[in-house]
Design an enzyme around this catalytic site. Structure first.
Site, PDB file in Angstrom:
ATOM      1  N   ASP A  80       6.613  11.313  -4.729  1.00 62.97           N
ATOM      2  CA  ASP A  80       5.477   9.884  -5.072  1.00 62.97           C
ATOM      3  C   ASP A  80       4.614  10.890  -4.996  1.00 62.97           C
ATOM      4  O   ASP A  80       4.766  11.899  -5.520  1.00 62.97           O
ATOM      5  CB  ASP A  80       5.715   8.550  -4.299  1.00 62.97           C
ATOM      6  CG  ASP A  80       4.617   7.547  -5.327  1.00 62.97           C
ATOM      7  OD1 ASP A  80       3.804   7.357  -5.281  1.00 62.97           O
ATOM      8  OD2 ASP A  80       5.942   6.559  -5.807  1.00 62.97           O
ATOM      9  N   LYS A 156       7.783   8.822 -13.106  1.00 66.04           N
ATOM     10  CA  LYS A 156       6.742   7.268 -12.494  1.00 66.04           C
ATOM     11  C   LYS A 156       4.858   7.736 -13.020  1.00 66.04           C
ATOM     12  O   LYS A 156       4.361   8.592 -12.692  1.00 66.04           O
ATOM     13  CB  LYS A 156       7.015   7.207 -11.398  1.00 66.04           C
ATOM     14  CG  LYS A 156       6.222   5.929 -10.891  1.00 66.04           C
ATOM     15  CD  LYS A 156       6.193   5.519  -9.028  1.00 66.04           C
ATOM     16  CE  LYS A 156       5.071   4.686  -9.309  1.00 66.04           C
ATOM     17  NZ  LYS A 156       5.585   4.041  -7.676  1.00 66.04           N
ATOM     18  N   ASP A 158       1.532   6.167 -12.984  1.00 61.44           N
ATOM     19  CA  ASP A 158       1.019   5.153 -12.590  1.00 61.44           C
ATOM     20  C   ASP A 158      -0.100   5.047 -13.935  1.00 61.44           C
ATOM     21  O   ASP A 158      -0.170   6.094 -14.121  1.00 61.44           O
ATOM     22  CB  ASP A 158       0.526   5.607 -11.346  1.00 61.44           C
ATOM     23  CG  ASP A 158       0.540   5.205 -10.456  1.00 61.44           C
ATOM     24  OD1 ASP A 158      -0.004   3.408 -10.744  1.00 61.44           O
ATOM     25  OD2 ASP A 158       0.564   4.901  -8.904  1.00 61.44           O
ATOM     26  N   SER A 190       3.975   1.899 -15.402  1.00 59.28           N
ATOM     27  CA  SER A 190       2.699   1.078 -14.997  1.00 59.28           C
ATOM     28  C   SER A 190       1.639   0.363 -15.265  1.00 59.28           C
ATOM     29  O   SER A 190       1.083  -0.183 -15.295  1.00 59.28           O
ATOM     30  CB  SER A 190       2.002   1.774 -13.447  1.00 59.28           C
ATOM     31  OG  SER A 190       2.658   2.107 -12.775  1.00 59.28           O
ATOM     32  N   ARG A 215       6.436  -1.044 -13.849  1.00 62.48           N
ATOM     33  CA  ARG A 215       5.721  -2.589 -12.941  1.00 62.48           C
ATOM     34  C   ARG A 215       4.806  -3.579 -13.403  1.00 62.48           C
ATOM     35  O   ARG A 215       4.348  -3.521 -14.410  1.00 62.48           O
ATOM     36  CB  ARG A 215       5.051  -1.685 -12.085  1.00 62.48           C
ATOM     37  CG  ARG A 215       5.422  -1.603 -11.250  1.00 62.48           C
ATOM     38  CD  ARG A 215       6.005  -1.131  -9.441  1.00 62.48           C
ATOM     39  NE  ARG A 215       5.048  -2.274  -9.155  1.00 62.48           N
ATOM     40  CZ  ARG A 215       4.104  -1.398  -8.654  1.00 62.48           C
ATOM     41  NH1 ARG A 215       4.273   0.010  -7.833  1.00 62.48           N
ATOM     42  NH2 ARG A 215       3.110  -2.488  -7.916  1.00 62.48           N
ATOM     43  N   ASP A 219       1.946  -3.594  -5.818  1.00 66.28           N
ATOM     44  CA  ASP A 219       2.769  -2.678  -5.093  1.00 66.28           C
ATOM     45  C   ASP A 219       2.879  -3.449  -3.418  1.00 66.28           C
ATOM     46  O   ASP A 219       2.472  -4.241  -2.997  1.00 66.28           O
ATOM     47  CB  ASP A 219       1.730  -1.713  -3.902  1.00 66.28           C
ATOM     48  CG  ASP A 219       1.541  -0.708  -4.897  1.00 66.28           C
ATOM     49  OD1 ASP A 219       1.715  -0.568  -6.282  1.00 66.28           O
ATOM     50  OD2 ASP A 219       0.209   0.120  -4.875  1.00 66.28           O
TER      51      ASP A 219
HETATM   52  C1  GLA Z   1       0.034   2.927  -6.916  1.00 65.02           C
HETATM   53  C2  GLA Z   1       1.850   2.893  -7.762  1.00 65.02           C
HETATM   54  C3  GLA Z   1       2.030   2.447  -6.422  1.00 65.02           C
HETATM   55  C4  GLA Z   1       2.248   4.389  -5.709  1.00 65.02           C
HETATM   56  C5  GLA Z   1       0.776   4.848  -5.533  1.00 65.02           C
HETATM   57  C6  GLA Z   1       0.084   6.178  -5.007  1.00 65.02           C
HETATM   58  O1  GLA Z   1      -0.761   2.024  -6.178  1.00 65.02           O
HETATM   59  O2  GLA Z   1       1.679   1.670  -8.024  1.00 65.02           O
HETATM   60  O3  GLA Z   1       3.685   2.748  -6.790  1.00 65.02           O
HETATM   61  O4  GLA Z   1       2.829   4.996  -6.137  1.00 65.02           O
HETATM   62  O5  GLA Z   1       0.318   3.938  -6.667  1.00 65.02           O
HETATM   63  O6  GLA Z   1      -0.834   6.820  -5.163  1.00 65.02           O
END
Ligand code: GLA
Length: 437
Positions: A80, A156, A158, A190, A215, A219
């Site tokens: 991540d 992923k 974001d 996201s 998403r 979180d």
């Molecule tokens: C966001 C995402 C999380 C994670 C953080 C990393 O908040 O929703 O899942 O990836 O960023 O900084």
């Protein structure tokens, strides 16, 4: 060609074109993701075992295999945030942190692949990742090519430090660049959650077409309150959310936090069961070195994983909610004639410290197959036998706990002639709870 055949082909094509055409994630992705448990710990000097580093991901790769998670279906090892250097190199390319990932990402991906697993990485559509590392904007094609050259299997993307209004163009553009590399990579977006936060209504038709998962909500944090808020969000918005899920395109209620600090045993069982009902990606974020056996057993529960991974890919719904008791149900295979099988989860959200009884007929749950259902409990080793729709089942659900059943639609009895036995007639049977033990 007859008009009818043309029409049939056209319709088939339409149904194939729905969804990202990378052929991936036909069931919800399963694996391990660093964020919830390991966050942005970059302090390898003082905390070498837990910092975001090459070593952490190799260790988790090894454990995913040696502890039986890979055999149960968990296949992605996902990095991540906080893996990058703060600056791109002189060619404008992303650079992994030189001290924490000294061999580079291709080397790490090779290691993951050598264990039969797949490798995922994190980036952000905006100027920066949420933790402040370089984002992909302005470098979409370069970064997609970089990921492909590292043999990445899952990205992923974001949405921090980006304008939600730009995402309808930006997310599809990055997805096209990923596809353009010729390497199939799962694309986790996201996009809707940032638009929802901005008060916009996401265009789910487009999101389904361009992302394998996305998403919708906050979180996950290490608490039951956080898990409850996600369960409520998915229940309260199910009419909008549920139809968007299907093979190749999934809603992502965020990571499994089972085995960490915040959930009790009962609450952990509830998260696993509801995530399976939601057809959610099963991405564990937990320290696989220290997880206690009872939590591990929840994550390895193959019967519940089978519900999550059901090939129909129909997301379940909350069908009942009253005085702290909820019933969630998901249509699954096998399908007999017009009757689905179902996974049914009874959730007790009450806090009075004794189990609550829930009694309901299968018919009241919408299970109407006249030839009955084979019903079993997916946590307890209890087989209810074959039940007719009018049978009343009674379950005891612990506070903040769950009972999850599976009801498989039964075909009609076929008389085999000479056995001498009375033909089985589900509607006349008296059913009793049978423990397999
Ligand atoms: C966001 C995402 C999380 C994670 C953080 C990393 O908040 O929703 O899942 O990836 O960023 O900084």
């Amino acid at each position: 060609m007859a008009l009818f055949i043309k029409l049939f082909l056209a319709l088939t094509l339409v149904s194939f074109v729905r969804g990202l055409e990378n052929g991936l994630a036909l069931t919800p992705p399963m694996g391990w993701l660093a964020w919830e448990r390991f966050r942005c710990n970059t302090d390898c000097k003082n905390d070498p075992d837990n910092c975001i580093s090459d070593r952490l991901f190799r260790t988790m790769t090894d454990l995913l295999v040696s502890e039986g998670y890979a055999a149960a279906g968990y296949e992605y090892i996902n990095v991540d945030d906080c893996w990058l250097e703060k600056e791109r190199d002189s060619y404008g390319q992303l650079v992994p942190d030189r001290s924490r990932f000294p061999y580079g990402m291709r080397h790490l991906a090779d290691y993951v692949h050598s264990k039969g697993l797949k490798f995922g990485i994190y980036e952000d559509y905006g100027n920066f990742t949420c933790a402040g590392y370089p984002g992909v904007i302005g470098h979409l094609e370069t970064d997609a090519a970089t990921f492909a050259s590292w043999d990445v299997d899952y990205v992923k993307l974001d949405g921090c430090y980006a304008l939600p209004q730009d995402m309808d163009v930006g997310y599809p553009a990055f997805g096209r660049h990923l596809n353009g590399t010729g390497r199939a990579m799962v694309y986790s977006c996201s996009w809707p959650v940032y638009q929802i936060y901005a008060g916009m209504q996401p265009n789910f038709t487009s999101i389904i077409q361009h992302c394998n998962l996305w998403r919708n909500f906050d979180d996950i944090q290490d608490s039951w309150a956080s898990v409850e808020s996600i369960i409520d969000y998915y229940g309260n918005h199910q009419d909008v959310i549920v139809p968007n899920a299907g093979p190749g395109h999934w809603n992502d209620p965020d990571m499994l936090i089972i085995g960490n600090f915040g959930l009790s045993y009962e609450q952990s069982k509830t998260q696993m069961a509801i995530w399976a009902i939601l057809a959610a990606p099963l991405l564990m974020s937990v320290d696989l070195r220290t997880i206690r056996p009872e939590y591990k057993a929840i994550l390895l529960n193959r019967k519940i994983i089978a519900v999550d991974q059901d090939p129909l890919g129909i997301q379940g719904r909350r069908i009942y909610k009253h005085r702290g008791i909820e019933i969630w149900s998901r249509p699954i295979t096998p399908v007999y004639q017009t009757y689905y099988s179902y996974a049914v989860a009874f959730v007790n959200r009450r806090t009075d410290g004794t189990p609550s009884d829930v009694a309901v007929t299968l018919r009241e749950l919408g299970l109407t197959n006249p030839t009955g259902y084979r019903v079993e409990d997916l946590y307890e080793d209890v087989d209810y036998g074959v039940l007719s729709p009018q049978t009343k089942i009674k379950v005891k659900v612990n506070p903040s706990g769950v009972v999850i059943l599976r009801a498989d639609a039964q075909p009609a009895y076929q008389y085999r002639g000479s056995t001498g036995r009375t033909p089985y007639e589900p509607l006349n049977e008296v059913y009793r709870l049978v423990s397999k033990k």
